[in-house]
Design an enzyme around this catalytic site. Structure first.
Site, short mmCIF file in Angstrom:
data_model
loop_
_atom_site.label_atom_id
_atom_site.label_comp_id
_atom_site.label_asym_id
_atom_site.label_seq_id
_atom_site.Cartn_x
_atom_site.Cartn_y
_atom_site.Cartn_z
NE ARG A 74 -3.08 0.40 3.41
CZ ARG A 74 -2.35 1.07 4.53
NH1 ARG A 74 -1.70 2.25 4.43
NH2 ARG A 74 -2.31 0.57 5.49
CE1 TYR A 128 -17.95 8.10 -16.10
CE2 TYR A 128 -16.43 8.05 -14.14
CZ TYR A 128 -17.09 7.30 -15.13
OH TYR A 128 -17.63 6.16 -14.57
CG ASP A 143 -9.70 13.36 -16.17
OD1 ASP A 143 -9.13 12.86 -16.96
OD2 ASP A 143 -10.80 12.90 -15.65
CE LYS A 160 -12.34 5.35 -18.59
NZ LYS A 160 -13.51 4.34 -18.17
N1 LCS Z 1 -11.99 10.41 -15.92
C1 LCS Z 1 -12.52 10.26 -17.38
C2 LCS Z 1 -12.44 11.33 -18.13
C3 LCS Z 1 -13.28 9.24 -17.36
O1 LCS Z 1 -14.02 9.10 -18.60
C4 LCS Z 1 -13.22 8.11 -16.33
C5 LCS Z 1 -14.38 6.88 -16.36
C6 LCS Z 1 -12.88 8.65 -15.09
C7 LCS Z 1 -12.06 9.84 -14.77
C8 LCS Z 1 -12.81 7.73 -13.97
O2 LCS Z 1 -11.94 6.50 -14.39
P1 LCS Z 1 -12.28 5.19 -13.66
O3 LCS Z 1 -12.38 5.22 -12.25
O4 LCS Z 1 -13.68 4.46 -14.37
O5 LCS Z 1 -11.23 4.39 -14.05
N2 LCS Z 1 -15.05 7.19 -17.59
C9 LCS Z 1 -16.06 6.11 -17.98
C10 LCS Z 1 -16.92 6.57 -19.09
O6 LCS Z 1 -16.85 7.31 -19.77
N3 LCS Z 1 -17.53 5.30 -19.35
O7 LCS Z 1 -17.05 4.40 -18.40
C11 LCS Z 1 -16.07 4.80 -17.54
#
Ligand code: LCS
Length: 408
Positions: free
Chosen positions: A59, A112, A184, A209
């Site tokens: 951790r 998001y 982001d 992603k």
């Molecule tokens: N930032 C952006 C721009 C995102 O598109 C997402 C997830 C996150 C942060 C959060 O990331 P995660 O915790 O899921 O790794 N976006 C998603 C979307 O547009 N569709 O499903 C997840």
């Protein structure tokens, strides 16, 4: 690979974060261990006191995780990085580190869904004031700044509207007001956009992603420009526990090796798909940063090396038509998430941005008819063929509905 500064981005994707390993292993070994044995009581005590090199507990740190973190820090041009269990874990650590009761955070309207919901429903409970602002409008950013603004949080292009915010100008406004800027960079990845070059202080990613790129890992990362921002973020990450694990770090590090290649293909394909959609009779509007019709096309040109793999569009026939299309595609997968090698299609209002609720969605410009595509790296002709066939189904169904007056 110690010195990444003198090699190109493409080579950095392959070599950054890679060291010399036992047995001459070319890839970083997976240290799938929760804890590390001390050589002696004195050694353990020294490590806890921050003296000397070594790992204590996963951790807190782990060599496989550090290798991946060094790679992303190098690609973004940052000082250090912190791997997290998800993009949301990374974003939460940034908020929890830089915001206290009485502070104000200015956040892009197009983010998001859960980022918006986290600020609006959790941080406000702890006395943090939140403004959601159309950050593609610099006057709106200036007007929303307050003496208590500690953080300006930007997503550009924003999810899902693809609104583009001028990073350099926003950084100037924020820094004049004494606020840090966190970007982001998930939608672009460092292959296409480097927020530190525009003065940002912190970059976050959902590595789920494009960075990982293969739709098989949930992970996030925080990258800092200044080493002084690392330690406060690391403390909060360590205390809140949302760390990435060694195996996922290994997978992400492996995915990053093809990042430059993948992003080239995502951009080429998305441009062709966007141009196809723009010309189609059943499409009302298409938003893609690479189309001249994008309202912030020129801002994008200042800060992107390519226009990315994300497209949004509206069908004539609204949500009814979108639903038929999503049910008709075959090669494109009906799924949320983005940035993987496969093309995905989804409906933000009922899926990724559902948690925001109708009012916040309306404010952010996410209407019920919007459909989002994450264009993959298949042959573009196959993607277009699949969309064309699905649009044919839409056309047929709309004709029947119109005849029977069945529109909702
Ligand atoms: N930032 C952006 C721009 C995102 O598109 C997402 C997830 C996150 C942060 C959060 O990331 P995660 O915790 O899921 O790794 N976006 C998603 C979307 O547009 N569709 O499903 C997840």
């Amino acid at each position: 690979m110690e010195d990444h500064k003198n090699i190109s981005f493409e080579s950095m994707c392959v070599h950054a974060g890679i060291d010399e390993y036992e047995f001459g292993s070319v890839v970083p070994p997976i240290y799938q261990t929760s804890t590390f044995k001390f050589k002696s009581a004195q050694h353990g005590a020294a490590l806890f006191a921050g003296e000397g090199k070594g790992h204590i507990y996963t951790r807190m740190s782990n060599p496989t995780i550090e290798a991946m973190e060094d790679s992303v820090a190098a690609l973004e041009g940052g000082a250090k990085a912190l791997g997290c269990a998800s993009g949301m874990a990374a974003i939460n650590v940034v908020f929890a580190t830089f915001l206290s009761a009485g502070d104000h955070v200015l956040c892009s309207q197009a983010v998001y869904g859960p980022t918006n919901t986290l600020l609006r429903t959790v941080y406000t409970r702890f006395g943090v004031e939140v403004s959601f602002v159309d950050t593609s409008d610099l006057n709106a950013v200036k007007e929303a700044m307050r003496p208590e603004t500690k953080l300006v949080y930007i997503e550009t292009p924003g999810n899902p509207t693809l609104a583009i915010s001028d990073l350099g100008e926003i950084v100037k406004i924020a820094h004049e007001g004494g606020a840090k800027v966190c970007v982001d960079n998930t939608f672009m990845s460092p292959a296409l956009q480097k927020p530190f070059e525009f003065g940002a202080d912190v970059v976050v990613h959902s590595m789920t992603k494009f960075l990982n790129g293969h739709a098989d890992v949930v992970a996030g990362i925080i990258v800092v420009k200044e080493p002084s921002d690392y330690s406060p973020l690391k403390k909060v990450l360590n205390q809140t526990g949302g760390v990435i694990d060694p195996f996922n770090s290994f997978l992400v590090h492996r995915g990053i090796k093809t990042l430059a290649l993948r992003m080239e293909r995502h951009c080429e394909n998305a441009q062709k798909v966007a141009e196809f959609l723009e010309k189609h009779d059943l499409i009302q509007s298409v938003t893609y940063p690479g189309l001249r019709s994008h309202p912030h096309y020129f801002t994008g040109l200042k800060q992107h090396k390519g226009h990315g793999g994300m497209i949004t569009f509206h069908l004539k026939g609204g949500y009814d038509a979108g639903e038929i299309m999503m049910n008709s595609v075959k090669l494109c997968q009906l799924a949320v998430s983005l940035g993987g090698v496969e093309t995905l299609i989804q409906h933000p209002a009922s899926m990724t941005h559902f948690s925001m609720g109708p009012d916040a969605r309306k404010e952010a410009g996410i209407d019920e008819g919007m459909v989002r595509l994450s264009v993959g790296i298949e042959h573009y002709k196959d993607i277009i063929k699949d969309l064309e066939a699905a649009l044919y189904e839409v056309g047929e169904a709309l004709t029947v509905k119109q005849e029977k007056n069945l529109f909702r």
